[in-house]
Design a protein around this motif. Structure first.
Motif, PDB file in Angstrom:
ATOM      1  N   ARG A  76       0.831  -1.201   0.000  1.00  0.00           N
ATOM      2  CA  ARG A  76       0.000   0.000   0.000  1.00  0.00           C
ATOM      3  C   ARG A  76       0.864   1.249   0.000  1.00  0.00           C
ATOM      4  N   GLY A  77       0.279   2.330  -0.492  1.00  0.00           N
ATOM      5  CA  GLY A  77       0.908   3.638  -0.381  1.00  0.00           C
ATOM      6  C   GLY A  77       2.054   3.858  -1.349  1.00  0.00           C
ATOM      7  N   ASN A  78       2.631   5.040  -1.247  1.00  0.00           N
ATOM      8  CA  ASN A  78       3.802   5.435  -2.026  1.00  0.00           C
ATOM      9  C   ASN A  78       5.022   5.135  -1.185  1.00  0.00           C
ATOM     10  N   ALA A  79       5.756   4.103  -1.564  1.00  0.00           N
ATOM     11  CA  ALA A  79       6.794   3.562  -0.683  1.00  0.00           C
ATOM     12  C   ALA A  79       8.200   3.967  -1.101  1.00  0.00           C
ATOM     13  N   SER A  80       9.032   4.154  -0.092  1.00  0.00           N
ATOM     14  CA  SER A  80      10.469   4.311  -0.292  1.00  0.00           C
ATOM     15  C   SER A  80      11.185   3.480   0.761  1.00  0.00           C
ATOM     16  N   VAL A  81      12.326   2.929   0.378  1.00  0.00           N
ATOM     17  CA  VAL A  81      13.113   2.092   1.279  1.00  0.00           C
ATOM     18  C   VAL A  81      14.546   2.600   1.267  1.00  0.00           C
ATOM     19  N   ALA A  82      15.118   2.743   2.446  1.00  0.00           N
ATOM     20  CA  ALA A  82      16.526   3.131   2.591  1.00  0.00           C
ATOM     21  C   ALA A  82      17.210   2.117   3.491  1.00  0.00           C
ATOM     22  N   ALA A  83      18.419   1.726   3.101  1.00  0.00           N
ATOM     23  CA  ALA A  83      19.215   0.806   3.919  1.00  0.00           C
ATOM     24  C   ALA A  83      20.321   1.600   4.602  1.00  0.00           C
ATOM     25  N   VAL A  84      20.501   1.330   5.887  1.00  0.00           N
ATOM     26  CA  VAL A  84      21.519   2.004   6.685  1.00  0.00           C
ATOM     27  C   VAL A  84      22.325   0.947   7.437  1.00  0.00           C
ATOM     28  N   PHE A  85      23.463   1.362   7.965  1.00  0.00           N
ATOM     29  CA  PHE A  85      24.274   0.447   8.750  1.00  0.00           C
ATOM     30  C   PHE A  85      23.557   0.124  10.059  1.00  0.00           C
ATOM     31  N   GLY A  86      23.452  -1.151  10.360  1.00  0.00           N
ATOM     32  CA  GLY A  86      22.792  -1.606  11.581  1.00  0.00           C
ATOM     33  C   GLY A  86      22.700  -3.115  11.545  1.00  0.00           C
ATOM     34  N   GLY A  87      21.654  -3.655  12.118  1.00  0.00           N
ATOM     35  CA  GLY A  87      21.482  -5.096  12.110  1.00  0.00           C
ATOM     36  C   GLY A  87      22.658  -5.814  12.740  1.00  0.00           C
ATOM     37  N   LEU A  88      22.852  -7.049  12.306  1.00  0.00           N
ATOM     38  CA  LEU A  88      23.893  -7.866  12.924  1.00  0.00           C
ATOM     39  C   LEU A  88      24.273  -9.004  11.988  1.00  0.00           C
ATOM     40  N   ASP A  89      25.554  -9.280  11.874  1.00  0.00           N
ATOM     41  CA  ASP A  89      26.060 -10.477  11.220  1.00  0.00           C
ATOM     42  C   ASP A  89      26.650 -11.359  12.316  1.00  0.00           C
ATOM     43  N   VAL A  90      26.257 -12.628  12.325  1.00  0.00           N
ATOM     44  CA  VAL A  90      26.768 -13.570  13.317  1.00  0.00           C
ATOM     45  C   VAL A  90      27.452 -14.705  12.562  1.00  0.00           C
ATOM     46  N   THR A  91      28.720 -14.896  12.842  1.00  0.00           N
ATOM     47  CA  THR A  91      29.498 -15.928  12.157  1.00  0.00           C
ATOM     48  C   THR A  91      29.552 -17.199  12.997  1.00  0.00           C
ATOM     49  N   ASN A  92      29.241 -18.316  12.353  1.00  0.00           N
ATOM     50  CA  ASN A  92      29.367 -19.617  13.001  1.00  0.00           C
ATOM     51  C   ASN A  92      30.859 -19.955  13.057  1.00  0.00           C
ATOM     52  N   PRO A  93      31.428 -20.085  14.234  1.00  0.00           N
ATOM     53  CA  PRO A  93      32.865 -20.323  14.328  1.00  0.00           C
ATOM     54  C   PRO A  93      33.293 -21.678  13.763  1.00  0.00           C
ATOM     55  N   ASP A  94      32.380 -22.607  13.664  1.00  0.00           N
ATOM     56  CA  ASP A  94      32.724 -23.937  13.158  1.00  0.00           C
ATOM     57  C   ASP A  94      32.739 -23.998  11.636  1.00  0.00           C
ATOM     58  N   THR A  95      31.845 -23.224  10.991  1.00  0.00           N
ATOM     59  CA  THR A  95      31.725 -23.296   9.526  1.00  0.00           C
ATOM     60  C   THR A  95      32.143 -22.015   8.822  1.00  0.00           C
ATOM     61  N   GLY A  96      32.175 -20.904   9.545  1.00  0.00           N
ATOM     62  CA  GLY A  96      32.480 -19.623   8.918  1.00  0.00           C
ATOM     63  C   GLY A  96      31.293 -18.998   8.218  1.00  0.00           C
ATOM     64  N   LYS A  97      30.151 -19.691   8.196  1.00  0.00           N
ATOM     65  CA  LYS A  97      28.955 -19.145   7.553  1.00  0.00           C
ATOM     66  C   LYS A  97      28.395 -18.003   8.390  1.00  0.00           C
ATOM     67  N   VAL A  98      27.825 -17.021   7.691  1.00  0.00           N
ATOM     68  CA  VAL A  98      27.325 -15.820   8.339  1.00  0.00           C
ATOM     69  C   VAL A  98      25.804 -15.812   8.336  1.00  0.00           C
ATOM     70  N   LEU A  99      25.222 -15.594   9.500  1.00  0.00           N
ATOM     71  CA  LEU A  99      23.788 -15.386   9.670  1.00  0.00           C
ATOM     72  C   LEU A  99      23.550 -13.889   9.614  1.00  0.00           C
ATOM     73  N   VAL A 100      22.713 -13.453   8.679  1.00  0.00           N
ATOM     74  CA  VAL A 100      22.417 -12.036   8.490  1.00  0.00           C
ATOM     75  C   VAL A 100      21.120 -11.705   9.228  1.00  0.00           C
TER      76      VAL A 100
END
Length: 116
Positions: A76-100
């Motif tokens: 709905r509506g007239n939408a705009s999206v902006a991405a900024v620095f935040g959130g979290l990346d978590v790395t699995n120490p056993d595999t090196g894979k990153v959870l975003v």
């Protein structure tokens, strides 16, 4: 007079396996929207087209978010999206894979409805 914010919802989303920042952002937006029920439009007869929707996405790699694709998905509506620095990346120490992990703030605005 300018428009007025009448709703703000927050959400969280993640991508556990693909390191896809846009997918995590989309899930955060969906989480935020699921918390909303806005009877305002039915009660006032205002069209959804008058609503401006502003989404802010927080992720560790904002440049990897397809903001245009996310805006096109908003219902709905007239939408705009902006991405900024935040959130979290978590790395699995056993595999090196990153959870975003992405966070989203979804704000809705309407033209000023008051007198004068």
């Amino acid at each position: 007079m300018s428009d007025q914010r009448f709703i703000i919802e927050m959400g969280m989303g993640n991508d556990q396996y693909g390191q896809d920042y846009t997918k995590a952002a989309a899930r955060a937006i969906e989480d935020a929207i699921r918390h909303s029920a806005i009877p305002l439009f039915e009660a006032t007869g205002l069209p959804h087209s008058e609503m401006r929707v502003q989404v802010t996405i927080g992720v560790q790699a904002p440049e990897r978010v397809d903001c245009e694709a996310l805006a096109d998905r908003l219902p709905r509506g007239n939408a705009s999206v902006a991405a900024v620095f935040g959130g979290l990346d978590v790395t699995n120490p056993d595999t090196g894979k990153v959870l975003v992990i992405a966070s989203a703030a979804v704000e809705a605005f309407l033209p000023y409805q008051g007198a004068g």
